[in-house]
Design a protein around this motif. Structure first.
Motif, mmCIF file in Angstrom:
data_model
loop_
_atom_site.group_PDB
_atom_site.id
_atom_site.type_symbol
_atom_site.label_atom_id
_atom_site.label_comp_id
_atom_site.label_asym_id
_atom_site.label_seq_id
_atom_site.Cartn_x
_atom_site.Cartn_y
_atom_site.Cartn_z
ATOM 1 N N THR A 182 14.960 5.887 -7.665
ATOM 2 C CA THR A 182 14.198 6.687 -8.524
ATOM 3 C C THR A 182 12.635 6.314 -8.399
ATOM 4 O O THR A 182 11.727 7.202 -8.381
ATOM 5 N N LYS A 183 12.422 4.862 -8.022
ATOM 6 C CA LYS A 183 11.156 4.533 -7.681
ATOM 7 C C LYS A 183 10.482 5.189 -6.522
ATOM 8 O O LYS A 183 9.327 5.648 -6.410
ATOM 9 N N ILE A 184 11.470 5.354 -5.800
ATOM 10 C CA ILE A 184 10.989 6.160 -4.435
ATOM 11 C C ILE A 184 10.443 7.447 -4.554
ATOM 12 O O ILE A 184 9.409 8.020 -4.214
ATOM 13 N N GLY A 185 11.272 8.094 -5.342
ATOM 14 C CA GLY A 185 10.949 9.518 -5.809
ATOM 15 C C GLY A 185 9.584 9.756 -6.707
ATOM 16 O O GLY A 185 8.804 10.605 -6.269
ATOM 17 N N ASN A 186 9.141 8.664 -7.527
ATOM 18 C CA ASN A 186 7.915 8.529 -8.216
ATOM 19 C C ASN A 186 6.781 7.940 -7.653
ATOM 20 O O ASN A 186 5.637 7.754 -8.170
ATOM 21 N N SER A 187 7.113 7.392 -6.260
ATOM 22 C CA SER A 187 6.193 6.599 -5.773
ATOM 23 C C SER A 187 4.759 7.258 -5.461
ATOM 24 O O SER A 187 4.690 8.382 -5.034
ATOM 25 N N ILE A 188 3.642 6.505 -5.749
ATOM 26 C CA ILE A 188 2.029 6.866 -5.578
ATOM 27 C C ILE A 188 1.777 6.714 -4.105
ATOM 28 O O ILE A 188 0.738 7.189 -3.641
ATOM 29 N N ILE B 173 0.982 -1.149 -0.015
ATOM 30 C CA ILE B 173 -0.002 -0.028 -0.096
ATOM 31 C C ILE B 173 0.924 1.071 -0.073
ATOM 32 O O ILE B 173 0.688 2.193 -0.804
ATOM 33 N N PHE B 174 1.884 1.361 0.870
ATOM 34 C CA PHE B 174 2.632 2.418 0.831
ATOM 35 C C PHE B 174 3.811 2.634 -0.219
ATOM 36 O O PHE B 174 4.378 3.740 -0.421
ATOM 37 N N PHE B 175 4.240 1.280 -0.793
ATOM 38 C CA PHE B 175 5.280 1.491 -1.708
ATOM 39 C C PHE B 175 4.814 0.454 -2.941
ATOM 40 O O PHE B 175 5.704 -0.580 -2.900
ATOM 41 N N PRO B 176 3.908 0.521 -3.763
ATOM 42 C CA PRO B 176 3.471 -0.533 -4.539
ATOM 43 C C PRO B 176 4.577 -0.630 -5.692
ATOM 44 O O PRO B 176 4.760 -1.728 -6.297
ATOM 45 N N GLU B 177 5.550 0.334 -5.665
ATOM 46 C CA GLU B 177 6.521 -0.059 -6.923
ATOM 47 C C GLU B 177 7.502 -0.982 -6.690
ATOM 48 O O GLU B 177 8.296 -1.392 -7.586
ATOM 49 N N LEU B 178 7.826 -1.199 -5.306
ATOM 50 C CA LEU B 178 9.025 -1.945 -5.005
ATOM 51 C C LEU B 178 8.711 -3.381 -5.350
ATOM 52 O O LEU B 178 7.698 -4.145 -4.945
ATOM 53 N N ARG B 179 9.637 -4.030 -6.117
ATOM 54 C CA ARG B 179 9.986 -5.203 -6.557
ATOM 55 C C ARG B 179 11.219 -5.809 -6.384
ATOM 56 O O ARG B 179 12.284 -5.276 -6.948
#
Lengths: 298, 298
Positions: A103-109, A58-64
């Motif tokens: 970079t993902k952290i910067g753009n995270s929704i 929920i908090f960082f959906p981009e993290l893989r």
């Protein structure tokens, strides 16, 4: 003086107790239980990790991240405030993929978790890390015990595979008396009975498929490599159970020589084989009504 | 100035991101995830406990304790050398059943574990205790969040049941818009579809069956008590989702009055009902061949 029935009964119970006690003191059971516990822990850890990814997702959906433990460490260290993450520390944890994650952290929704919520997440993550440590320590215990109990078998195959074979066989002396074909198929019981009942293809390996030598072999060699290992494990188990001699060096070099020979050969052409008629499944069989069911083909 | 397609695309993506962010910031998801994690933990703990009992069972097969945590504490405190156990300490842990266990220790046929083996056992036991603590803390977090999110529903039913209902419904506003009949059957989907497809008996309750008021009710009252709760939960959910008024006191006293009325009534005689013909199961249907399958009764 003749024994009274009461005394006799008592003596026999004591004898039975003593034999149970001695049966459990060989150390085989601890190997079997350790490998089962290790497998069970693996399962429990996967269950828990799934929930952690669901929740922190929920908090960082981009993290893989491919490694679940790295994911747990990320949550535990940076989960509270991922925007304020220190790039150097991130690099320590993630190595080469740190830049991508940054970079993902910067753009995270995703939003940031509330402190109480983060406390839960951190707890689950720490717990998962702890679980992995515990599994490691059980594994190292298992390695020590399995190597002491079956020096020959563990020299041929990984200690975990050896322990799983032992667990399926039930005890070392049972395993030593098994034919090689049975050892080859330990763990493939379901496929075997499907073969016997319905005429599907027979299995070529059970637990032994976990051997890298089989997994990485070309498809047409896998069956015979499994067979080869099974025959040698069969000999090694006899040595472990009865003579206690260390003969595994010889067996291992035999195996290696034979695998080299197999690999040197080209793939054989399959001879056309008469097709075995497959027995219909239960649901299809019922079409003909109950009268047919007495006529078993075996 | 007119927006270029590129700008428009960008603006729309930002809008979508913002709506995802706001959808996840209501706190409903953390309730849903916390209840799922708690259930998952319960499962993992059972898996682990099974292994602990398997393993320690070698050393003390006579030990039977109904509470798994007490078992784990016993292993952690006295597992190393059960013969040397202190009776007073045992009494602290086990209470009334201490004497019984003490006698069992004297007559046990189990041997004592080796130090390395005990280390493993203690680790597993401590871990299980730790796991229970963690579950407790997740539960208390869940209680706090669920009560804040759904003050009315949690006043009527236990916070865990409320969270599970929310988890099945998907979100609070969805739950608020559900008819009472749907809420009553949340969690009984399998039985419901079996009823629709094959004409088996319709289910009377899903998750709501966990309510002590239903579990302890007489069999002929259970269905209507579930129905009663469902209607009141339905009203309470609307209040939680939209008006935010606290109306649960009134609802609760209504429920109590109606249950008292139900309990005062004698069991009604069932009217003979026309038997609904049960649709044959798939395997039986196939007896008639494929041609029949177009003729659905619904």
């Amino acid at each position: 003086m003749k024994e009274s029935p009461e005394e006799k009964r008592h003596r026999l119970i004591e004898l039975a107790k003593a034999s149970v006690t001695s049966a459990y003191s060989t150390g085989e059971h601890s190997v079997i239980l350790a490998v089962n516990t290790s497998n069970e822990l693996e399962k429990a850890r996967n269950l828990l990790h799934e929930k952690l990814e669901d929740w922190y997702g929920i908090f960082f959906p981009e993290l893989r991240l491919s490694n679940p433990l790295t994911y747990a460490r990320f949550v535990s260290e940076f989960g509270m405030d991922k925007k304020a993450v220190d790039k150097a520390k991130l690099h320590d944890l993630l190595g080469n993929s740190a830049d991508e994650v940054y970079t993902k952290i910067g753009n995270s929704i995703g939003v940031e978790p509330s402190p109480t919520e983060y406390e839960m997440l951190k707890r689950i993550a720490d717990y998962e890390i702890e679980m992995a440590k515990m599994q490691e320590s059980i594994d190292s215990y298992l390695k020590e015990r399995a190597t002491a109990l079956m020096p020959n078998v563990t020299h041929l195959v990984d200690y975990k595979i050896a322990a799983e074979l032992l667990s399926k066989a039930g005890s070392l002396s049972k395993m030593a008396l098994m034919p090689a074909g049975t050892i080859q198929l330990l763990g493939a019981e379901k496929a075997l009975f499907k073969h016997i009942k319905f005429g599907s293809k027979p299995p070529k390996y059970g637990i032994l498929f976990k051997l890298p030598q089989i997994t990485n072999a070309s498809k047409w060699n896998r069956g015979r490599i499994a067979r080869l290992y099974a025959t040698k494990i069969c000999i090694a188990a006899k040595a472990d159970a009865f003579t206690k001699n260390f003969i595994a060096e010889k067996l291992k070099s035999d195996i290696e020589a034979t695998i080299a020979k197999y690999n040197a050969q080209p793939q054989r052409q399959k001879k056309p084989q008469p097709q075995r008629q497959q027995r219909p499944y239960r649901s299809q069989r019922q079409q003909y009504g109950r009268g047919q069911r007495g006529h078993r083909r075996f």
